[in-house]
Scaffold this active site. Structure first.
Site, mmCIF file in Angstrom:
data_model
loop_
_atom_site.group_PDB
_atom_site.id
_atom_site.type_symbol
_atom_site.label_atom_id
_atom_site.label_comp_id
_atom_site.label_asym_id
_atom_site.label_seq_id
_atom_site.Cartn_x
_atom_site.Cartn_y
_atom_site.Cartn_z
ATOM 1 C CE1 TYR A 20 -2.436 -3.325 1.987
ATOM 2 C CE2 TYR A 20 -4.156 -1.865 1.204
ATOM 3 C CZ TYR A 20 -3.760 -3.095 1.665
ATOM 4 O OH TYR A 20 -4.676 -4.097 1.799
ATOM 5 C CG HIS A 29 -8.195 0.879 -3.107
ATOM 6 N ND1 HIS A 29 -9.022 -0.044 -2.520
ATOM 7 C CD2 HIS A 29 -8.976 1.908 -3.481
ATOM 8 C CE1 HIS A 29 -10.261 0.416 -2.543
ATOM 9 N NE2 HIS A 29 -10.267 1.600 -3.118
ATOM 10 C CE LYS A 68 -5.278 -5.324 -4.795
ATOM 11 N NZ LYS A 68 -5.995 -4.057 -4.726
#
Lengths: 536, 277
Positions: B209, B217, B248
Site C-alpha cells: 500500500y 488501496h 494491481k
C-alpha cells in the site's frame, strides 16, 4: 520472580476499567460505523490527512473497547486442564442447544467453544478461582495440535456467520452399509433397540385346487416347517406342506379356526398312511423309476413324472372353456383320498381375467414386427433334443463357439488381441467403455485401503445456520460439510489425502479451509464425470 | 492488584535517537503457538505508528457475532515481528514453559473479590445519583446487576504462569532461503515507506500500500522469488493474469546475494498486463 511490592510506574499497563467507566459502558452504542471510500494515491493534502486521522480514531475506539457485561448475564465456568474441558458452574444459556456436552453429570464445553463464548461476552471462565482474560484463554486453550489457533480462527469465523460447528468424531460416521440401510438415524440414538415383531404365521387361507396346482405354499408355513423341511429338489410347484408329511400336527395348525373343508392338505397330515419318516408314497406312481420310496433317503434324484400323461388344464386359454374338469387319477392324489369327482371350472374362471387384450393399431403393428423375426425356441430341433438344462446350456455354448470360429488367427491368437469383436453385438455405450483405454476413476476408489497421514485430519462438522432452530446435539443429522484446516504455507493436499479424507467423511463433502493471517478461503474437491457422447 | 507484570513491560528502549529522553515501552509480542500476536491497544497503536499494520483476528467486543470488523488480538506477520524486534522496539513475551502454574495465594483471590465488591458499591452509588428508579432498585440490591469487565489482554492476576521476555536473538523463525528472501523484501519495502499486509488470497506474499491501508488501496502484489531459480512461463502468466483481474501490479521481488557488510539489494520486476491495440 517479580517483586510484588513494586507498584506500577505506568498509568495502567493493564486495561482495567474503573467502576465509573463500567457504569458508563451500559449506555455504549452497539453499532459499527461504516467505513468510507478509500483514496487511490496519497496526495499529502490536509484533507486526506484529516480523513486518515478520523478513520484511525474510529478504528482505535472500536479496537480498544473492552467487554463489559452484566454479572448476572454471565455463565460461570471453570477450566479443567487435565481433561482439557471447561465445566459450567451455572446453568448454560441458549448456546447449549448447539454447543457443549455432558460429562460426569455436569455441563461442559470444549476449549474452542468456551473461548468463542468468552469472546462473545457470554461466559466467564475461572482458573484457580480467578477469571481468565481472553489472552489467557487463547494461550491456555489453543495449545494442542488438534485445536491450534488456526483451527480456532476457522471455528470462530464460521460460528460468527451462524453455522453450527462441532468436533469431528470419525467413529460416528455411518458406514456405507448403514447408509444403504438408512440406519443413520437409529445409530445416533443409542439405547433404543429395534424390536423385531414376532407374529404367528397366518394360516393358509387359500383353498387349493386339486393335484399339482401351482403352489399357494405360504411363506409362513414354510418357515414354521423349516426344521423339518428337507432339501429334496422337488419341482417348485408342489406345496411344501405336501412334501413335509410330518406327523406333528401342532406345527401345522396355527389357528384352530382355520378349518377349510376344501383344503386337502389338512387331511393329508392326519392321514395314517404317512409314516414317521415323511414318506412320499403318494407321488410315486407306476412308471416312476423309484417305485418304493418309503424309507428311502431324502436326497435321491427326482422321480420322473411322465408329464405327457398328466394333464394340466389350461384354464387361461381363450379358445377352449371346458365346463368341468375330470377327476384326476387317484394315484396322483395323496393317500387314500380316492376320487374327488369332477371339478366345476366356472367359479375358477370367474377369478381369471380372460378379457382380450385390446391393442391399439400401433401396438398391433409393433407386436407384428417383433414377432416377424421371432423364432420359437421350442421348434428348434436341437433344443428339443435337450433333456435338461445342462444339455441346453452346453448346446448354447457349442453354438457360440462355432460363431466365434471365424475370427482371424493373426488378430485373435496373438498376445495382443483386439478390444472388440465386430461380429458381436454391443451397445454404443458398452463399446465406448471397451475401447477406452484410460478409465475414469472416482474419488472413493481404493480409498478404503489407504492410510491417513498424521498431518491431515478432518477437524469439524458444519451444519447450516437455518437448521439451528431444530438442531439437536444428540441427533445432529448429516452435516452440510466437514472441514479440514490447512494453510498456504503448507503443502497442497495430495490425491492420497483427498481420498482418505473423503472416505473418512462418508457421503458428506469435505471442505478445505485455508487459513492465512485471518483470511480464510474454502476449497472442495468434487468428482467430475466427463459426459459421454453416445449420439453416433 | 498484582502488577508484577508491569515490571517486565516497563523496559526502556535503548534507541532514543531523535526522541529526546522519552522512555518508550517495548511492544509486547505474545506467541500463540507459532503465531505472533499483539493484545494491548497501546501496542497496536505503537506498531501502526512504526508502519506495521497486522490483521485483527479476534471478535470485536462491541459486536462479536459478525465477520466484517474484527477485534483484538492483532496477528503480525513473522517478518513484522522480527523487524520490530530487530529495531529494538518490541520484545517477545511468552510463557516460561518450564515454570508450572503458580499456586495462587488466597490473598489474591480475596483481593479480586474485594475489588468486585468495591466496584459494586461504587456502581450502586452512581446509580443512585443517576436517579433512574428501576436501575437504582436493581443495582443496589443484587450484585449480579452490576457490570464487570471481561479483560481482553492479560490482567496480571498471577494465577497463570508469569511472563518472561525472550532475547530477540531467539526469534522463533525458520531460517530457510524462502523466509530469508521474504524478510529482505519486507525490510526493503518498509524502508521505502510502503505499508505491507499479507496477500495469501491474491496468490502473493505481500500486498503493498502507498499509505495506511485504512485509507488507500493496494497498488502492488509482491511475490518473492529466488534470484537464481527460473520461473516457468505459465506461472508468470498466471500471476500476471491474476494481478490484472484485481487491478494491481505484480512485483516479482528477489533479494540479491548477501555480501558481508553490504546492504542486500532487492531487485524488483513489475508485471503489468497491457494490450497491443
Amino acid at each position: 520472580m517479580a517483586d510484588q511490592n513494586k507498584t506500577a510506574e505506568v498509568k495502567s499497563s493493564n486495561e482495567l476499567l474503573s467502576p465509573s467507566e463500567l457504569f458508563e459502558a451500559r449506555t455504549r452504542s452497539h453499532k459499527i460505523p461504516v467505513r468510507g471510500q478509500k483514496d487511490f494515491l496519497p496526495s499529502g493534502s490536509d484533507q486526506q490527512r484529516e480523513r486518515l486521522q478520523q478513520s484511525l480514531q474510529e478504528h482505535w475506539k472500536l479496537v480498544s473497547e473492552e467487554r463489559v457485561e452484566r454479572l448476572g448475564n454471565l455463565v460461570k465456568a471453570v477450566w479443567i486442564p487435565s481433561d482439557q474441558r471447561v465445566e459450567l458452574l451455572s446453568p448454560a444459556g441458549k448456546f447449549w442447544q448447539t454447543m457443549g456436552f455432558s460429562a460426569h453429570g455436569k455441563q461442559c464445553l470444549h476449549p474452542e467453544e468456551a473461548l468463542y463464548l468468552m469472546e462473545c461476552g457470554n461466559l466467564q471462565v475461572f482458573y484457580k478461582d480467578l477469571p481468565l482474560s481472553i489472552q489467557e484463554g487463547y494461550e491456555t486453550f489453543l495449545c494442542s495440535k488438534t485445536m491450534s489457533i488456526h483451527h480456532y480462527k476457522v471455528f470462530g469465523h464460521l460460528k460468527r456467520l451462524g453455522y453450527v460447528v462441532t468436533r469431528f468424531d470419525p467413529s460416528r460416521v455411518p458406514s456405507q452399509y448403514e447408509r444403504q440401510l438408512n440406519l443413520a438415524q437409529s445409530r445416533e440414538r443409542p439405547g433404543r433397540r429395534l424390536k423385531r415383531k414376532r407374529s404367528l404365521s397366518p394360516p393358509s387361507g387359500h383353498t387349493e385346487t386339486q393335484e399339482g396346482a401351482t403352489a399357494m405354499g405360504t411363506e409362513e408355513e414354510r418357515d414354521g416347517n423349516r426344521e423339518e423341511e428337507d432339501m429334496n429338489p422337488m419341482p417348485e410347484d408342489t406345496n411344501p406342506k405336501l412334501k413335509d408329511t410330518n406327523p406333528k400336527p401342532e406345527n401345522i395348525h396355527p389357528k384352530p379356526e382355520d378349518t377349510n373343508p376344501d383344503d386337502t392338505q389338512m387331511a393329508a397330515q392326519d392321514d395314517p398312511s404317512t409314516t414317521a419318516e415323511g414318506c412320499r408314497s403318494w407321488w410315486s406312481k407306476g412308471g416312476s423309476p423309484h417305485p418304493d420310496l418309503p424309507g428311502q433317503s431324502q436326497n435321491t434324484g427326482s422321480p420322473r413324472w411322465d408329464f405327457t400323461s398328466i394333464s394340466f388344464p389350461d384354464l387361461g386359454s381363450r379358445h377352449q372353456h371346458p365346463r368341468s374338469l375330470a377327476s384326476p387319477d387317484p394315484c396322483l392324489l395323496p393317500g387314500a383320498v380316492g376320487s374327488v369327482g369332477p371339478c366345476d371350472v366356472v367359479p375358477w374362471l370367474n377369478r381369471l381375467n380372460l378379457r382380450e387384450v385390446r391393442m391399439s393399431r400401433r401396438e398391433q403393428e409393433r407386436e407384428r414386427d417383433r414377432d416377424r423375426y421371432h423364432r420359437d425356441v421350442n421348434l428348434d430341433r436341437e433344443v428339443q433334443r435337450c433333456r435338461n438344462w445342462t444339455e441346453y446350456r452346453d448346446l448354447l455354448e457349442r453354438r457360440s463357439r462355432r460363431r466365434h470360429r471365424d475370427r482371424p488367427a493373426h488378430l485373435w491368437e496373438g498376445e495382443v488381441t483386439p478390444l472388440h469383436d465386430p461380429s458381436q453385438v454391443c451397445l454404443t455405450g458398452e463399446l465406448m467403455d471397451k475401447i477406452s483405454v484410460v478409465k475414469s476413476t472416482q474419488l472413493f476408489e481404493g480409498a478404503s485401503s489407504l492410510k491417513c497421514s498424521n498431518e491431515w485430519r478432518i477437524s469439524f462438522n458444519i451444519y447450516q445456520p437455518d437448521t439451528v432452530a431444530e438442531f439437536k446435539k444428540s441427533t445432529p443429522g448429516k452435516p452440510y460439510s466437514r472441514m479440514c484446516v490447512c494453510s498456504f504455507s503448507g503443502p497442497v493436499p495430495d490425491l492420497q489425502t483427498l481420498k482418505v479424507l473423503a472416505f473418512q467423511s462418508g457421503d458428506v463433502p469435505v471442505t478445505y479451509a485455508v487459513e492465512d493471517h485471518g483470511d480464510i478461503s474454502f476449497y472442495c474437491f468434487k468428482n467430475f464425470q466427463i459426459p459421454k457422447d453416445e449420439s453416433f | 492488584m498484582d502488577l508484577s507484570e508491569a515490571n517486565i513491560t516497563k523496559q526502556v528502549s535503548k534507541d532514543d535517537a531523535g526522541e529526546g529522553s522519552m522512555a518508550r515501552e517495548l511492544i509486547k509480542i505474545n506467541f500463540c503457538g507459532s503465531t505472533p500476536l499483539l493484545w494491548r491497544t497501546e501496542d497496536l497503536k505503537a506498531a501502526r505508528e512504526l508502519g506495521f499494520v497486522g490483521t485483527l483476528v479476534g471478535s470485536l467486543a462491541r459486536q462479536p457475532r459478525q465477520n466484517t470488523r474484527l477485534g483484538r488480538p492483532l496477528e503480525l506477520l513473522l517478518e513484522e515481528g522480527r523487524l520490530m524486534a530487530d529495531m529494538e522496539r518490541a520484545a517477545v513475551s511468552g510463557l516460561d514453559s518450564k515454570s508450572e502454574d503458580p499456586e495462587v495465594s488466597p490473598a489474591v483471590v480475596e483481593q479480586y473479590y474485594a475489588g468486585l465488591e468495591n466496584s459494586f458499591q461504587e456502581q450502586s452509588a452512581l446509580a443512585l445519583e443517576d436517579r433512574k428508579m428501576t436501575l437504582t432498585r436493581v443495582l443496589t440490591e443484587k450484585q449480579k446487576a452490576m457490570s464487570v469487565q471481561l479483560c481482553t489482554a492479560r490482567a496480571g492476576l498471577a494465577h497463570c504462569p508469569q511472563e518472561r521476555q525472550f532475547l530477540t536473538a531467539d526469534w522463533p523463525m525458520p531460517q530457510d532461503e524462502r523466509c530469508k528472501c521474504r524478510f529482505q523484501v519486507f525490510k526493503d519495502l518498509r524502508r521505502r515507506g510502503f505499508y505491507l499486509t499479507s496477500a495469501g488470497k491474491f496468490g502473493g506474499d505481500y500486498l503493498v500500500y502507498p499509505g495506511d491501508p485504512l485509507r488507500f488501496h493496494a497498488h502492488f502484489i509482491a511475490v518473492c522469488v529466488s534470484m537464481d531459480e527460473s520461473m516457468p512461463l505459465c506461472d508468470v502468466l498466471a500471476i500476471a493474469r491474476l494481478g490484472s483481474n484485481v487491478k494491481k501490479t505484480v512485483l516479482l521481488c528477489s533479494s540479491g546475494e548477501s555480501q558481508d557488510d553490504e546492504r542486500e539489494e532487492v531487485v524488483y520486476t513489475s508485471l503489468q498486463w497491457s494490450g497491443m491495440a
